[in-house]
Design an enzyme around this catalytic site. Structure first.
Site, PDB file in Angstrom:
ATOM      1  N   HIS A   1      -2.645   6.948   4.071  1.00 47.16           N
ATOM      2  CA  HIS A   1      -3.187   5.710   3.507  1.00 47.16           C
ATOM      3  C   HIS A   1      -4.483   5.375   4.252  1.00 47.16           C
ATOM      4  CE1 HIS A   1      -3.779   1.759   2.094  1.00 47.16           C
ATOM      5  NE2 HIS A   1      -3.264   1.121   3.125  1.00 47.16           N
TER       6      HIS A   1
ATOM      7  N   CYS B   1       0.819  -1.226   0.000  1.00 45.02           N
ATOM      8  CA  CYS B   1       0.000   0.000   0.000  1.00 45.02           C
ATOM      9  C   CYS B   1       0.846   1.265   0.000  1.00 45.02           C
ATOM     10  CB  CYS B   1      -0.917   0.011   1.211  1.00 45.02           C
ATOM     11  SG  CYS B   1      -1.983  -1.414   1.295  1.00 45.02           S
TER      12      CYS B   1
ATOM     13  N   ASN C   1     -10.016   0.072   1.894  1.00 45.35           N
ATOM     14  CA  ASN C   1      -8.577   0.145   1.646  1.00 45.35           C
ATOM     15  C   ASN C   1      -8.300  -0.236   0.183  1.00 45.35           C
ATOM     16  OD1 ASN C   1      -5.833  -0.312   1.443  1.00 45.35           O
ATOM     17  ND2 ASN C   1      -5.672  -1.525   3.328  1.00 45.35           N
TER      18      ASN C   1
HETATM   19  N1  ACO Z   1     -16.858  -9.211  11.370  1.00 46.10           N
HETATM   20  C1  ACO Z   1     -17.094  -9.607  12.626  1.00 46.10           C
HETATM   21  N2  ACO Z   1     -16.127 -10.072  13.445  1.00 46.10           N
HETATM   22  C2  ACO Z   1     -14.885 -10.142  12.948  1.00 46.10           C
HETATM   23  C3  ACO Z   1     -14.566  -9.754  11.621  1.00 46.10           C
HETATM   24  C4  ACO Z   1     -15.616  -9.286  10.821  1.00 46.10           C
HETATM   25  N3  ACO Z   1     -15.452  -8.866   9.567  1.00 46.10           N
HETATM   26  N4  ACO Z   1     -13.256  -9.929  11.419  1.00 46.10           N
HETATM   27  C5  ACO Z   1     -12.738 -10.403  12.543  1.00 46.10           C
HETATM   28  N5  ACO Z   1     -13.731 -10.541  13.494  1.00 46.10           N
HETATM   29  C6  ACO Z   1     -13.623 -11.022  14.858  1.00 46.10           C
HETATM   30  C7  ACO Z   1     -12.397 -11.844  15.095  1.00 46.10           C
HETATM   31  O1  ACO Z   1     -12.618 -13.194  14.741  1.00 46.10           O
HETATM   32  C8  ACO Z   1     -12.192 -11.664  16.595  1.00 46.10           C
HETATM   33  O2  ACO Z   1     -13.051 -12.554  17.268  1.00 46.10           O
HETATM   34  P1  ACO Z   1     -12.569 -13.321  18.596  1.00 46.10           P
HETATM   35  O3  ACO Z   1     -12.225 -12.223  19.577  1.00 46.10           O
HETATM   36  O4  ACO Z   1     -13.744 -14.143  18.956  1.00 46.10           O
HETATM   37  O5  ACO Z   1     -11.365 -14.094  18.149  1.00 46.10           O
HETATM   38  C9  ACO Z   1     -12.682 -10.262  16.874  1.00 46.10           C
HETATM   39  O6  ACO Z   1     -13.483  -9.895  15.722  1.00 46.10           O
HETATM   40  C10 ACO Z   1     -11.578  -9.245  17.055  1.00 46.10           C
HETATM   41  O7  ACO Z   1     -10.625  -9.399  15.992  1.00 46.10           O
HETATM   42  P2  ACO Z   1      -9.344  -8.557  15.934  1.00 46.10           P
HETATM   43  O8  ACO Z   1      -8.534  -9.016  14.753  1.00 46.10           O
HETATM   44  O9  ACO Z   1      -8.683  -8.501  17.276  1.00 46.10           O
HETATM   45  O10 ACO Z   1      -9.957  -7.117  15.642  1.00 46.10           O
HETATM   46  P3  ACO Z   1      -9.198  -5.766  15.513  1.00 46.10           P
HETATM   47  O11 ACO Z   1      -9.815  -4.764  16.406  1.00 46.10           O
HETATM   48  O12 ACO Z   1      -7.712  -5.946  15.544  1.00 46.10           O
HETATM   49  O13 ACO Z   1      -9.562  -5.323  14.028  1.00 46.10           O
HETATM   50  C11 ACO Z   1      -8.654  -5.259  11.819  1.00 46.10           C
HETATM   51  C12 ACO Z   1      -9.187  -6.121  12.941  1.00 46.10           C
HETATM   52  C13 ACO Z   1      -9.738  -4.283  11.416  1.00 46.10           C
HETATM   53  C14 ACO Z   1      -8.288  -6.139  10.651  1.00 46.10           C
HETATM   54  C15 ACO Z   1      -7.424  -4.461  12.331  1.00 46.10           C
HETATM   55  O14 ACO Z   1      -6.512  -5.335  12.945  1.00 46.10           O
HETATM   56  C16 ACO Z   1      -6.721  -3.736  11.235  1.00 46.10           C
HETATM   57  O15 ACO Z   1      -7.239  -2.795  10.660  1.00 46.10           O
HETATM   58  N6  ACO Z   1      -5.452  -4.115  10.942  1.00 46.10           N
HETATM   59  C17 ACO Z   1      -4.681  -3.488   9.907  1.00 46.10           C
HETATM   60  C18 ACO Z   1      -5.008  -4.153   8.619  1.00 46.10           C
HETATM   61  C19 ACO Z   1      -4.499  -3.410   7.432  1.00 46.10           C
HETATM   62  O16 ACO Z   1      -4.468  -2.196   7.404  1.00 46.10           O
HETATM   63  N7  ACO Z   1      -4.132  -4.154   6.388  1.00 46.10           N
HETATM   64  C20 ACO Z   1      -3.801  -3.616   5.149  1.00 46.10           C
HETATM   65  C21 ACO Z   1      -2.376  -3.273   5.039  1.00 46.10           C
HETATM   66  S1  ACO Z   1      -2.027  -2.473   3.604  1.00 46.10           S
HETATM   67  C22 ACO Z   1      -1.526  -3.535   2.313  1.00 46.10           C
HETATM   68  O17 ACO Z   1      -0.373  -3.548   1.958  1.00 46.10           O
HETATM   69  C23 ACO Z   1      -2.583  -4.367   1.600  1.00 46.10           C
END
Ligand code: ACO
Length: 331
Positions: free
Chosen positions: A253, A114, A283
């Site tokens: 970003h 990204c 994203n």
């Molecule tokens: N809907 C409902 N529940 C979900 C979903 C969903 N879509 N996705 C995950 N959950 C659940 C998980 O299973 C977890 O459940 P559990 O506690 O029973 O295990 C719970 O929600 C919490 O999950 P976390 O992963 O801890 O949630 P978090 O608050 O960290 O948010 C997220 C997750 C949004 C992915 C966050 O970590 C994030 O934004 N990370 C950065 C990702 C990113 O920017 N990636 C792109 C990089 S750029 C590139 O080069 C492509």
């Protein structure tokens, strides 16, 4: 007088099809509330099945050239930042060169996750400042919908398709004031696409095991992003001899509102100085910064003389930041 590089035109294109959080509720075990609270995303645009990355790049690129008042035939270099090229080779930039009618222009793809567009901006700046080239098109274009596992709720809710482009040309002052690029390969396994390369060539087994889809450790990427977005922004400002209070607009970003807000807080920026369009597009990887920039310019928010910080993080893990004095008309 030192030769500077400035953006003289911006363009964007997003496919018309919209996939809302409510649509996703029908596809995986998720909810609009969860997605909005955890990410800030409300909908995303999705390319048609027969629309490749180069088509989005072409539409955004043409608009940037029009906006700059430059004919494609005058381009010296075309640079496409993408993790979703039409195919591993030839470069999507070469396909774009042909479609634009920019015969003879050098063309290559740049892969920095990204962070790709901001990496590209920095590469283009070097070519202009050194006097090698005068007219460069940098495009961030992605069709992430094609590499997302639509059964994996932890990734499929995050991404969208689109393209953003910028024309860079020489300027006497302003433009790109400093850039900061970096990477940390120890985090390579927190965000990757396992198959289709020389490590795991595509086969029945890679297909059966879903290795052609994005794999991500969301928490690890989140922690990295929160730290690096603020740090890289402060470092690039220091390189330009500027302070956070000099920043008029922060163009980050668009991955997660919580990541953007944490970075903005480190710079002590006011909410209105932070460009956020994440609710509409999700994203879009390397397209996110140029799409946000284009929208802020087109809406009249960003004007000549404004100081901007562009900053991104992504797969690699990589990061990239640039500080610019906007002077589109000031050449
Ligand atoms: N809907 C409902 N529940 C979900 C979903 C969903 N879509 N996705 C995950 N959950 C659940 C998980 O299973 C977890 O459940 P559990 O506690 O029973 O295990 C719970 O929600 C919490 O999950 P976390 O992963 O801890 O949630 P978090 O608050 O960290 O948010 C997220 C997750 C949004 C992915 C966050 O970590 C994030 O934004 N990370 C950065 C990702 C990113 O920017 N990636 C792109 C990089 S750029 C590139 O080069 C492509």
């Amino acid at each position: 007088m030192t030769r500077k590089a400035t953006i003289t035109g911006v363009g964007k294109y997003v496919p018309p099809k919209v996939l809302s959080n409510y649509d996703l509720e029908e596809m995986v075990d998720t909810s609009n509330e969860w997605i909005v609270q955890r990410t800030g995303i409300e909908r995303r645009h999705i390319a048609a099945e027969d629309t490749p990355c180069s088509e989005l790049a072409l539409k955004a690129g043409k608009r940037a050239l029009e906006n700059a008042g430059l004919e494609a035939s005058k381009l010296d270099l075309i640079l496409v930042a993408t993790v979703t090229p039409d195919m591993p080779f030839p470069a999507t930039a070469c396909l774009l060169q042909q479609e634009l009618g920019a015969g003879g222009a050098a063309a290559f793809d740049l892969e920095a996750g990204c962070s790709g567009f901001v990496y590209g901006l920095s590469v283009a700046e070097q070519f202009i400042v050194s006097g090698t080239y005068d007219n460069i098109l940098v495009v961030g274009a992605e069709t992430l919908s094609k590499i997302v596992d639509w059964e994996d709720r932890s990734t499929c809710v995050l991404f969208g398709d689109g393209a953003g482009a910028a024309v860079l040309q020489p300027a006497e002052s302003g433009g790109v004031l400093a850039t900061e690029l970096g990477s940390d390969g120890s985090g390579a396994d927190s965000l990757y696409l396992p198959a289709g390369g020389s490590l795991n060539p595509s086969s029945h087994s890679t297909l059966e095991n879903g290795m052609h889809y994005i794999k991500m450790e969301g928490n690890q990427v989140f922690r990295f992003a929160v730290k690096i977005m603020g740090e890289a922004s402060l470092r690039v400002l220091e390189k330009a001899n500027l302070k956070p209070e000099d920043v008029d607009f922060f163009v980050p970003h668009q991955a997660n509102t919580r990541i953007i807000k944490a970075a903005a807080k480190r710079l002590k920026l006011k909410d209105e100085d932070v460009i956020i369009n994440l609710p509409e597009y999700g994203n879009t990887s390397s397209a996110s910064v140029p799409i946000a920039l284009q929208e802020a310019v087109e809406s009249g928010k960003i004007n000549d003389g404004d100081i901007l910080v562009l900053v991104a993080f992504g797969a690699g893990l990589t990061w990239a930041a640039a500080v610019m004095e906007w002077n589109k008309g000031g050449r």
